[in-house]
Design an enzyme around this catalytic site. Structure first.
Site, mmCIF file in Angstrom:
data_model
loop_
_atom_site.group_PDB
_atom_site.id
_atom_site.type_symbol
_atom_site.label_atom_id
_atom_site.label_comp_id
_atom_site.label_asym_id
_atom_site.label_seq_id
_atom_site.Cartn_x
_atom_site.Cartn_y
_atom_site.Cartn_z
ATOM 1 C CG HIS A 224 -12.488 24.429 5.334
ATOM 2 N ND1 HIS A 224 -12.009 23.143 5.291
ATOM 3 C CD2 HIS A 224 -12.934 24.616 6.600
ATOM 4 C CE1 HIS A 224 -12.175 22.565 6.475
ATOM 5 N NE2 HIS A 224 -12.739 23.446 7.288
ATOM 6 C CB CYS B 274 -7.315 19.832 2.227
ATOM 7 S SG CYS B 274 -8.529 20.876 1.544
HETATM 8 C C1 LIG Z 1 -10.035 22.501 1.332
HETATM 9 N N1 LIG Z 1 -10.640 22.086 2.523
HETATM 10 C C2 LIG Z 1 -11.987 22.255 2.485
HETATM 11 C C3 LIG Z 1 -9.938 21.660 3.615
HETATM 12 N N2 LIG Z 1 -9.139 22.388 4.132
HETATM 13 N N3 LIG Z 1 -10.186 20.480 4.179
HETATM 14 C C4 LIG Z 1 -10.852 19.406 3.649
HETATM 15 C C5 LIG Z 1 -11.683 18.754 4.697
HETATM 16 C C6 LIG Z 1 -12.518 17.643 4.141
HETATM 17 C C7 LIG Z 1 -13.330 16.928 5.180
HETATM 18 N N4 LIG Z 1 -14.073 15.871 4.567
HETATM 19 C C8 LIG Z 1 -14.291 17.869 5.893
HETATM 20 O O1 LIG Z 1 -15.377 18.099 5.368
HETATM 21 O O2 LIG Z 1 -13.976 18.367 6.968
#
Ligand SMILES: CN(C)C(=N)NCCC[C@H](N)C(=O)O
Length: 277
Positions: A176, A270
């Site tokens: 991300h 996040c």
């Molecule tokens: C910093 N990050 C990557 C985020 N903005 N979100 C975390 C999402 C985690 C979830 N298990 C997934 O893999 O979607």
């Protein structure tokens, strides 16, 4: 190291968070998740609460989204939408395990009476979109490569009426944008160049010549997954190197422990969506 005597001025923010009451690692959709690693949910709630209290203690307003059973990643509230100038561009998750989170976010934003634009394209909200209000008149930086798809960048630009700059993420550890790049204040950012294609690195250097540059260790410690109010920078306590760099640049690092939520592949940012209404 050069010490900068710059006065950083905080700006009050409104945030959205969602308690990890149902947090678990039941599937693996990013390289940080391992279903064999046990998760201490009680500890996750404690650490998340401490994060929420830290933001409130800094004078910010925190809205809460109701967590839903069966949606273990809902704690990562940043992924549900991108809000700019009172308009909300909704998320459409890449993985079906998270798809139902989008409706919960939509219901929240609509309940506030804010203009909501439903997406047709795959995008994970502030996970892959970052807004810099005073850079070049207000710029949305947008990641693609792992989750959000390029057509969503054009869709966000049409929905929100701000230019969107596409950036290519190339390292799966930084799946991300918000693990590789962060907005420090209304006009500047910090980022780890190695997470981006060579062309995207050139774009970032051109747009943000004064950016704070982070290294691989900072990014691996989830240091860039931070939230800043322009002066106070709330970041993962493991990111000691980046905390020092930011301090030297005139920011005040506020470390928080979020080890449990790192097991799901996320940290401070996040867990926090910014409501720019
Ligand atoms: C910093 N990050 C990557 C985020 N903005 N979100 C975390 C999402 C985690 C979830 N298990 C997934 O893999 O979607």
């Amino acid at each position: 190291m050069v010490t900068v005597n710059q006065q950083r001025v905080p700006r009050k923010r409104t945030y959205l968070m969602c308690s990890p009451e149902h947090f678990a690692v039941e599937y693996a959709i990013n390289p940080w998740m391992d279903v064999a690693t046990p998760v201490d949910r009680e500890l996750a709630v404690k650490q998340w609460d401490r994060l929420r209290e830290t933001l409130v203690g800094l004078g910010h307003e925190v809205h809460l989204l109701t967590p839903e059973p069966g949606l273990p990643d809902m704690v990562y509230a940043a992924n549900g939408a991108l809000m700019v100038d009172g308009s909300v561009y909704g998320a459409r998750f890449k993985h079906e395990q998270r798809a139902a989170e989008a409706a919960a976010h939509r219901a929240f934003y609509e309940s506030q009476g804010w203009r909501f634009i439903a997406p047709s394209e795959t995008n994970e909200g502030e996970g892959d979109f970052a807004y810099v209000p005073e850079a070049h008149g207000g710029l949305i930086l947008a990641g693609h490569g792992f989750r959000t798809e390029i057509p969503a960048h054009a869709e966000a630009q049409e929905a929100l009426g701000r230019p969107v700059v596409s950036l290519h993420l190339i390292d799966p550890r930084f799946y991300h944008l918000d693990v590789a790049l962060t907005v420090l204040d209304d006009s500047n950012i910090a980022y780890f160049p190695g997470a981006f294609s060579a062309a995207s690195q050139r774009v970032l250097a051109q747009l943000f010549p004064a950016a704070v540059i982070a290294d691989d260790a900072d990014a691996m410690a989830f240091g860039l997954n931070l939230v800043s109010d322009g002066a106070n920078v709330v970041l993962n306590s493991e990111a000691t190197g980046l905390a020092g760099t930011l301090k030297a640049a005139g920011y005040t690092p506020v470390p928080v422990e979020l080890a449990e939520l790192k097991k799901g592949g996320g940290s401070v940012k996040c867990c926090i969506a910014e409501l720019r209404h």
